[in-house]
Enzyme design. Structure first.
Site, mmCIF file in Angstrom:
data_model
loop_
_atom_site.group_PDB
_atom_site.id
_atom_site.type_symbol
_atom_site.label_atom_id
_atom_site.label_comp_id
_atom_site.label_asym_id
_atom_site.label_seq_id
_atom_site.Cartn_x
_atom_site.Cartn_y
_atom_site.Cartn_z
ATOM 1 N N PHE A 117 -28.665 -22.711 4.063
ATOM 2 C CA PHE A 117 -28.999 -22.557 2.640
ATOM 3 C C PHE A 117 -29.850 -21.305 2.475
ATOM 4 C CE2 PHE A 117 -31.532 -22.918 -1.165
ATOM 5 C CZ PHE A 117 -30.606 -23.341 -2.108
ATOM 6 N N ASP B 247 -34.176 -16.276 7.873
ATOM 7 C CA ASP B 247 -34.598 -16.812 6.582
ATOM 8 C C ASP B 247 -35.658 -17.866 6.865
ATOM 9 O OD1 ASP B 247 -34.985 -18.257 4.272
ATOM 10 O OD2 ASP B 247 -32.865 -18.350 3.721
ATOM 11 N N LYS C 34 -41.454 -19.503 -0.942
ATOM 12 C CA LYS C 34 -42.058 -20.837 -1.026
ATOM 13 C C LYS C 34 -43.584 -20.834 -0.902
ATOM 14 C CE LYS C 34 -38.184 -23.786 -0.896
ATOM 15 N NZ LYS C 34 -36.876 -23.378 -0.417
HETATM 16 C C1 LIG Z 1 -35.672 -22.600 -0.932
HETATM 17 C C2 LIG Z 1 -34.909 -21.725 -0.021
HETATM 18 C C3 LIG Z 1 -34.251 -20.568 -0.483
HETATM 19 C C4 LIG Z 1 -34.193 -20.195 -1.934
HETATM 20 O O1 LIG Z 1 -35.440 -19.984 -2.505
HETATM 21 P P1 LIG Z 1 -35.596 -19.984 -4.101
HETATM 22 O O2 LIG Z 1 -37.025 -19.582 -4.310
HETATM 23 O O3 LIG Z 1 -35.289 -21.368 -4.565
HETATM 24 O O4 LIG Z 1 -34.639 -18.993 -4.636
HETATM 25 C C5 LIG Z 1 -33.607 -19.771 0.446
HETATM 26 N N1 LIG Z 1 -33.617 -20.081 1.752
HETATM 27 C C6 LIG Z 1 -34.234 -21.170 2.235
HETATM 28 C C7 LIG Z 1 -34.214 -21.450 3.693
HETATM 29 C C8 LIG Z 1 -34.889 -22.039 1.362
HETATM 30 O O5 LIG Z 1 -35.476 -23.149 1.834
#
Ligand SMILES: *Cc1c(COP(=O)(O)O)cnc(C)c1O
Length: 397
Positions: A138, A223, A252
């Site tokens: 994700f 990521d 985050k």
């Molecule tokens: C939450 C998340 C995203 C996206 O972040 P947003 O601030 O919601 O756009 C991307 N990668 C990972 C691993 C995430 O947990």
């Protein structure tokens, strides 16, 4: 001073239901206040917060250092575009690099933007267009990051997406080796897959990804939007594996609760040409000040170590629960998942009834990402409530 009348739960829900687009599936609770790892709804009911704004509230709700920094900065300067220099931005860039071992920073406002920047930078820096991502990965919901995201229900309504993306089997070296070539601009991976079900990466797989990228001239993007800032028990999850990416995406917990993202580049990556990318709110002094305060708090209170210690204890408590419903309990630090043999929604609802907020990660995993300041005692209560919910379910059947 003017104070709006506080709204009760029913009015809040009615208003949001009337005016929101409907893109979120909602729970029938209105949260209006938080303190540390506890939150309260509009009726005054208290919860232990293991949802934490989805791994955002790492330093706790209403963190005193963060709120002092926000108040002070709001009183000084909230906005300053990156065309101009700014003291708080300069300091946060330095701090992010010293913590992560990276050497350049692009600041933005969310996770998906951090990934978008990484994808664009990878194209610019390599002159290639193929990106390799992982199944169950994700990376966000805007068109570029969505192209890297795997889950069909996010992707399919928006196809055709950006061309050139391939998805390999996570933790599968053969699949990785087959996908990465001298056409690959970048490989993007989470180190513990979050939304995909709290699945830690295999050291040999991540190591091989590092080697292959170097060999083929592709860039390795980690990521760590969810796993960063102590969530897994180290400052960054990559530190468990002693691996450095070419780019690191953060968001985050980075802003102490304020919206912020960052894309970091390793040393020797070359400069990104001017005007190639940018964002109006990126690096604004208010979020930079909040981020500096949040990171300062994490350092002073050793939150990564605390996350490791309490996470291990919590994982152990959860592992003691005897229930035929449980397939596996897994995680790293205070990023913990319980995979059930069935859908988790009713159990998450039952936990909420008992005063514990948790979130799902896919259909079958209950995910716990509490503030890293959560007392061990609260984690003990959470484990007890989980045991109750799972055993009551058994009794019902
Ligand atoms: C939450 C998340 C995203 C996206 O972040 P947003 O601030 O919601 O756009 C991307 N990668 C990972 C691993 C995430 O947990």
């Amino acid at each position: 001073m003017f104070q709006p009348q506080p709204l009760d739960t029913a009015s809040i829900i009615a208003l949001e239901d009337q005016y929101a687009t409907g893109v979120y599936s909602k729970r029938q609770v209105a949260l209006v206040k938080g303190q540390g790892a506890r939150v309260w709804d509009a009726d005054g009911k208290e919860y232990i917060d293991c949802a934490g704004g989805t791994a955002v509230a790492s330093v706790g709700h209403a963190n005193p250092m963060v709120l002092r920094a926000i108040a002070r900065q709001a009183n000084t300067m909230i906005t300053c575009q990156e065309m101009f220099y700014n003291d708080k931005r300069a300091l946060v860039m330095k701090k992010l690099c010293s913590l992560s071992g990276m050497s350049k920073v692009f600041l933005c406002n969310s996770g998906t933007e951090a990934v978008e920047a990484a994808i664009k930078f990878a194209r610019v820096l390599t002159g290639r267009t193929e990106i390799v991502a992982a199944m169950r990965g994700f990376h966000g919901r805007t068109m570029g990051s969505l192209s890297a995201t795997w889950e069909k229900k996010y992707r399919e309504p928006f196809e055709p997406l950006v061309p050139g993306f391939k998805h390999i089997v996570y933790n599968d070296i053969v699949s990785l080796e087959a996908a990465v070539s001298d056409q690959t601009a970048a490989v993007i991976l989470e180190i513990v897959q979050g939304e995909g079900g709290v699945r830690p990466g295999d050291p040999a797989f991540l190591q091989r990804a590092r080697e292959l990228c170097t060999e083929k001239g592709a860039l390795l993007i980690f990521d760590e939007i969810q796993t960063g800032f102590g969530r897994t028990g180290k400052w960054f999850a990559k530190d468990h594996y002693n691996l450095q990416p070419d780019m690191l995406c953060l968001a985050k917990a980075i802003g102490g609760g304020l919206p912020m993202g960052a894309t970091l580049l390793a040393e020797g990556m070359g400069a990104i040409p001017p005007m190639v990318h940018g964002t109006t709110f990126g690096g604004n002094p208010l979020v930079c000040a909040a981020s500096l305060a949040a990171i300062g708090y994490m350092e002073e209170h050793h939150l990564p170590e605390r996350s490791a210690r309490h996470g291990e204890w919590f994982l152990n408590e959860l592992s003691k629960i005897q229930s035929p419903l449980i397939r596996e309990v897994r995680g790293k630090g205070l990023m913990v998942g319980i995979e059930l043999k069935q859908k988790v929604a009713p159990y998450i609802a039952a936990l909420m009834q008992k005063g514990v907020l948790a979130i799902n990660a896919g259909m079958t995993v209950i995910r716990f990402v509490p503030p890293l300041v959560i007392p061990q005692q609260d984690l003990g209560i959470v484990a007890e409530k989980v045991a109750e919910v799972l055993s009551e379910a058994k009794a019902d059947e």
